[in-house]
Write an enzyme that holds these catalytic residues in place. Structure first.
Site, PDB file in Angstrom:
ATOM      1  N   ALA A 152       0.922  -1.189  -0.232  1.00 27.79           N
ATOM      2  CA  ALA A 152       0.116   0.502   0.247  1.00 27.79           C
ATOM      3  C   ALA A 152       0.831   1.219  -0.022  1.00 27.79           C
ATOM      4  O   ALA A 152       1.149   2.337   0.707  1.00 27.79           O
ATOM      5  CB  ALA A 152      -0.979   0.138   0.999  1.00 27.79           C
ATOM      6  N   LEU A 153       1.243   1.554  -0.648  1.00 22.27           N
ATOM      7  CA  LEU A 153       2.791   2.496  -0.781  1.00 22.27           C
ATOM      8  C   LEU A 153       2.738   3.471  -1.181  1.00 22.27           C
ATOM      9  O   LEU A 153       0.965   3.584  -2.012  1.00 22.27           O
ATOM     10  CB  LEU A 153       3.575   1.516  -1.977  1.00 22.27           C
ATOM     11  CG  LEU A 153       4.585   0.682  -1.617  1.00 22.27           C
ATOM     12  CD1 LEU A 153       5.388   0.077  -2.769  1.00 22.27           C
ATOM     13  CD2 LEU A 153       5.698   0.129  -1.106  1.00 22.27           C
ATOM     14  N   ALA A 160       3.892   8.161  -0.365  1.00 29.51           N
ATOM     15  CA  ALA A 160       4.550   8.860  -0.632  1.00 29.51           C
ATOM     16  C   ALA A 160       5.729   8.884   0.569  1.00 29.51           C
ATOM     17  O   ALA A 160       6.629   9.692   0.305  1.00 29.51           O
ATOM     18  CB  ALA A 160       3.853  10.408  -0.592  1.00 29.51           C
ATOM     19  N   GLY A 161       5.297   8.570   1.330  1.00 32.57           N
ATOM     20  CA  GLY A 161       6.021   7.993   2.788  1.00 32.57           C
ATOM     21  C   GLY A 161       7.640   6.920   1.933  1.00 32.57           C
ATOM     22  O   GLY A 161       8.179   7.205   2.325  1.00 32.57           O
ATOM     23  N   HIS A 162       6.507   6.239   2.007  1.00 30.34           N
ATOM     24  CA  HIS A 162       7.435   4.722   0.703  1.00 30.34           C
ATOM     25  C   HIS A 162       8.689   5.459  -0.184  1.00 30.34           C
ATOM     26  O   HIS A 162       9.727   5.427   0.457  1.00 30.34           O
ATOM     27  CB  HIS A 162       6.870   3.629   0.308  1.00 30.34           C
ATOM     28  CG  HIS A 162       6.118   3.282   1.673  1.00 30.34           C
ATOM     29  ND1 HIS A 162       4.116   3.689   1.253  1.00 30.34           N
ATOM     30  CD2 HIS A 162       6.471   1.869   3.074  1.00 30.34           C
ATOM     31  CE1 HIS A 162       4.184   2.642   2.770  1.00 30.34           C
ATOM     32  NE2 HIS A 162       4.777   2.194   3.686  1.00 30.34           N
ATOM     33  N   LYS A 222       8.497   8.119  11.312  1.00 33.64           N
ATOM     34  CA  LYS A 222       6.408   7.640  11.464  1.00 33.64           C
ATOM     35  C   LYS A 222       6.496   6.911  12.772  1.00 33.64           C
ATOM     36  O   LYS A 222       6.059   7.023  13.975  1.00 33.64           O
ATOM     37  CB  LYS A 222       5.799   7.985  10.548  1.00 33.64           C
ATOM     38  CG  LYS A 222       4.889   8.035  11.195  1.00 33.64           C
ATOM     39  CD  LYS A 222       3.580   7.941  10.285  1.00 33.64           C
ATOM     40  CE  LYS A 222       2.480   7.146  10.954  1.00 33.64           C
ATOM     41  NZ  LYS A 222       2.414   6.069  10.579  1.00 33.64           N
ATOM     42  N   GLN A 240       8.609   1.498  16.789  1.00 40.40           N
ATOM     43  CA  GLN A 240       9.306   0.520  16.086  1.00 40.40           C
ATOM     44  C   GLN A 240      10.727   0.703  15.689  1.00 40.40           C
ATOM     45  O   GLN A 240      12.181  -0.666  15.046  1.00 40.40           O
ATOM     46  CB  GLN A 240       8.620   0.322  14.509  1.00 40.40           C
ATOM     47  CG  GLN A 240       9.179  -0.532  13.843  1.00 40.40           C
ATOM     48  CD  GLN A 240       7.876  -0.351  12.596  1.00 40.40           C
ATOM     49  OE1 GLN A 240       7.278  -1.643  12.336  1.00 40.40           O
ATOM     50  NE2 GLN A 240       7.975   0.383  11.420  1.00 40.40           N
ATOM     51  N   SER A 273      -0.224   7.891   5.964  1.00 36.51           N
ATOM     52  CA  SER A 273       0.232   6.385   6.775  1.00 36.51           C
ATOM     53  C   SER A 273      -0.717   5.724   5.530  1.00 36.51           C
ATOM     54  O   SER A 273      -1.908   6.166   5.134  1.00 36.51           O
ATOM     55  CB  SER A 273      -0.553   6.792   8.091  1.00 36.51           C
ATOM     56  OG  SER A 273      -1.195   4.908   8.700  1.00 36.51           O
TER      57      SER A 273
HETATM   58  O1  PAF Z   1       6.274  -0.498   9.046  1.00 32.23           O
HETATM   59  C1  PAF Z   1       5.740  -1.486   8.332  1.00 32.23           C
HETATM   60  O2  PAF Z   1       5.564  -1.087   7.806  1.00 32.23           O
HETATM   61  C2  PAF Z   1       5.552  -2.876   9.248  1.00 32.23           C
HETATM   62  O3  PAF Z   1       6.210  -2.749  10.382  1.00 32.23           O
HETATM   63  C3  PAF Z   1       7.497  -3.814   8.400  1.00 32.23           C
HETATM   64  C4  PAF Z   1       9.051  -2.657   9.057  1.00 32.23           C
HETATM   65  C5  PAF Z   1       7.230  -3.379   7.097  1.00 32.23           C
HETATM   66  C6  PAF Z   1       7.418  -4.731   9.160  1.00 32.23           C
HETATM   67  O4  PAF Z   1       6.817  -5.531   9.253  1.00 32.23           O
END
Ligand code: PAF
EC number: 6.3.2.1
Length: 296
Positions: free
Chosen positions: A46-47, A49-51, A164, A168, A200
């Protein structure tokens, strides 16, 4: 006998999609053997602009091959969370990767990743039960388990994550340090909409009214940061008042911590973190603040 690598495994001019963990590992070993930097961007697809920003950041390094993994990891979803409705759109995700000069996409199935289920997992330690972990038991164990598998399968020398998901990112850095993964972790600042909302994959669940209300999270962080010279109490009180003024936003936590997510210092660098529910969608955001640094 294993098949030799061919141009179907990697092309310098287009993205190649791999599903087989063993195969992508071999391709990356060959690329690294030929002197290339391999940078992994782990995603659940679900990419947006953040990705894209994470992928662009990879090209800051010379001689780089970018690998994007796309895998909705069941291990990090709780029983009442959105695993089934999480958006899955491999084809358009691959188009985005092509557009961002990604060399390899790793898109395994659940069976490819967990052929025997998940019996041995990674334990995040005490930070895994705080902040996000307090409302999402087991979440960070699931994240660290899949990220460590991705590191082992792909074998990159760098891995890139967004700030963000600050907790994690912090836990992944701790895991890399504590378990001696031979790679560097790079954190990339959050990409925001024009009005401050952090990008997100979950924003698609918000209806127009909720979307408008969701601005309260980033507005609260900015308002808090604005009074940081007055110290922690002023930051929390000011940020809280912004959330409280937005009836559709149900606060889960608003906390100040040090940059490694230990207790907040009285003065100096800190991180302000917020989580809230808007309708049934849980959103998080965070920002750096410099506590007590002014003359106010
Ligand atoms: O941030 C995410 O999209 C997920 O937590 C990750 C790091 C790809 C692990 O599934």
């Amino acid at each position: 006998m294993t098949k030799p690598l061919t141009k179907d495994d990697y092309s310098p001019s287009d993205v190649t999609v791999h599903r087989d963990p063993a195969r992508i590992g071999r391709v990356v070993r060959a690329l690294r053997g030929a002197g290339r930097n391999v940078v992994l961007v782990p995603t659940m697809g679900a990419l947006h602009a953040g990705h894209r920003q994470l992928m662009r950041e990879c090209h800051v390094l010379q001689n780089t091959v970018v690998v994007v993994s796309i895998f909705v990891n069941p291990l990090q979803f709780g029983p009442s969370e959105d695993l089934d409705r999480y958006p899955r759109q491999l084809e358009s995700d691959v188009d985005i990767c092509r557009d961002e000069r990604v060399g390899l996409v790793f898109a395994p199935s659940v069976e490819d990743m967990y052929p025997a289920g998940a019996q041995v997992t990674v334990e995040p330690g005490p930070l895994g039960d705080e902040l996000e972990g307090a409302s999402r038991p087991g979440h960070f164990g699931g994240v660290l388990t899949v990220v460590s598998k991705l590191f082992n399968i792909v074998g990159p020398n760098y891995a890139v994550f967004g700030q963000k998901d600050y907790q994690q990112l912090t836990l992944i850095r701790k895991m890399v340090r504590d378990l001696n993964f031979p790679l560097d972790v790079v954190g990339v600042p959050t990409v925001r909409e024009f009005d401050g909302l952090a990008l997100s994959s979950r924003n698609v669940y918000l209806d127009p009214e909720q979307r408008q209300a969701a601005i309260a999270l980033s507005a609260a962080l900015s308002a808090g940061a604005h009074v940081s010279a007055q110290g922690a109490e002023a930051v929390l009180k000011t940020a809280r008042s912004v959330i409280d003024a937005s009836p559709l936003v149900e606060l889960d936590y608003l906390e100040l911590r040090d940059p490694d997510l230990g207790p907040a210092p009285e003065n100096g660098d800190a991180r302000l973190l917020v989580a809230a529910r808007v309708g049934s969608t849980r959103l998080i955001d965070n920002a750096p603040v410099l506590l007590g640094a002014g003359d106010e």
